[in-house]
Motif scaffolding. Structure first.
Motif, mmCIF file in Angstrom:
data_model
loop_
_atom_site.group_PDB
_atom_site.id
_atom_site.type_symbol
_atom_site.label_atom_id
_atom_site.label_comp_id
_atom_site.label_asym_id
_atom_site.label_seq_id
_atom_site.Cartn_x
_atom_site.Cartn_y
_atom_site.Cartn_z
ATOM 1 N N UNK A 236 -0.964 -1.039 -7.231
ATOM 2 C CA UNK A 236 -1.803 -2.153 -6.789
ATOM 3 C C UNK A 236 -2.964 -2.348 -7.745
ATOM 4 N N UNK A 237 -3.678 -3.455 -7.583
ATOM 5 C CA UNK A 237 -4.811 -3.747 -8.473
ATOM 6 C C UNK A 237 -5.949 -2.743 -8.301
ATOM 7 N N UNK B 187 -2.650 6.437 -3.560
ATOM 8 C CA UNK B 187 -1.369 6.544 -4.265
ATOM 9 C C UNK B 187 -1.078 5.257 -5.034
ATOM 10 N N UNK B 188 -1.647 4.135 -4.632
ATOM 11 C CA UNK B 188 -1.392 2.863 -5.306
ATOM 12 C C UNK B 188 -2.639 2.243 -5.934
ATOM 13 N N UNK B 189 -3.808 2.666 -5.511
ATOM 14 C CA UNK B 189 -5.045 2.052 -6.022
ATOM 15 C C UNK B 189 -5.962 3.094 -6.625
ATOM 16 N N UNK C 35 -0.609 -12.172 -4.170
ATOM 17 C CA UNK C 35 -1.908 -12.471 -4.772
ATOM 18 C C UNK C 35 -2.092 -11.823 -6.141
ATOM 19 N N UNK C 36 -1.350 -10.764 -6.399
ATOM 20 C CA UNK C 36 -1.489 -10.066 -7.680
ATOM 21 C C UNK C 36 -0.151 -9.950 -8.396
ATOM 22 N N UNK C 37 0.909 -10.338 -7.770
ATOM 23 C CA UNK C 37 2.232 -10.213 -8.378
ATOM 24 C C UNK C 37 3.270 -10.073 -7.295
#
Ligand code: HEC
Length: 139
Positions: free
Chosen positions: A80-81, A70-72, A111-113
């Protein structure tokens, strides 16, 4: 007298020899056809198994069971990244696998935002490691 006694032995010896020989031939044939069959099977499975096993590594199967998708996505950033970006950022070594497995379990951001990953507290550490190993293999 002696000949009469010997004759049945000789005959039966010949008979068994012939018989044994015949059996041997049969079993040799059976063996060779079995081997041919096995070779055929080996060729078949070698053609099938990489295709059957390779596309679904254990880590990917575990990810498929979870909410990760759902996020990657593999190569596009969603919430997510992308897994490929994660793989680029981190070398696949024990330390990174450990840190990232912990992060998948406890969640967090930074780490990514600012967007945080939800924690996955029910995930087993071992499974989280497998997932991360799979993600880091996607270069
Ligand atoms: C609610 C959305 C969401 C879900 C569900 C989710 N993630 Fe994430 N994930 C994120 C976000 C956002 C980040 C970036 C976090 C950061 O900036 O540190 C992230 C980062 C990561 C990272 C890199 C962590 C880092 O510190 O660089 C890994 C590895 C990862 N996710 C794996 C997973 C796995 C495996 C699952 C499924 C068990 C999963 N994620 C489920 C949103 C999510």
């Amino acid at each position: 007298m002696r000949k009469r006694f010997l004759a049945p032995f000789v005959l039966s010896a010949l008979f068994f020899a012939a018989c044994g020989g015949g059996q041997q031939n049969n079993s040799e044939q059976a063996n060779s056809s079995a081997t041919a069959g096995q070779e055929g099977a080996a060729v078949d499975s070698s053609m099938v198994s990489p295709g059957a096993n390779a596309p679904v590594p254990k880590g990917q199967a575990l990810i498929d069971e979870q909410d990760c998708k759902t996020c990657h996505k593999e190569d596009v950033k969603l919430v997510g990244p992308a897994y490929k970006d994660i793989a680029k950022k981190y070398e696949s070594n024990d330390k990174n696998i450990e840190t990232l497995a912990d992060k998948v379990i406890s969640g967090g951001s930074g780490n990514w935002g600012d967007v945080a990953m939800v924690p996955h507290p029910t995930l087993k550490k071992e499974d989280a490691r497998e997932m991360v190993k799979y993600i880091l293999s996607l270069k």
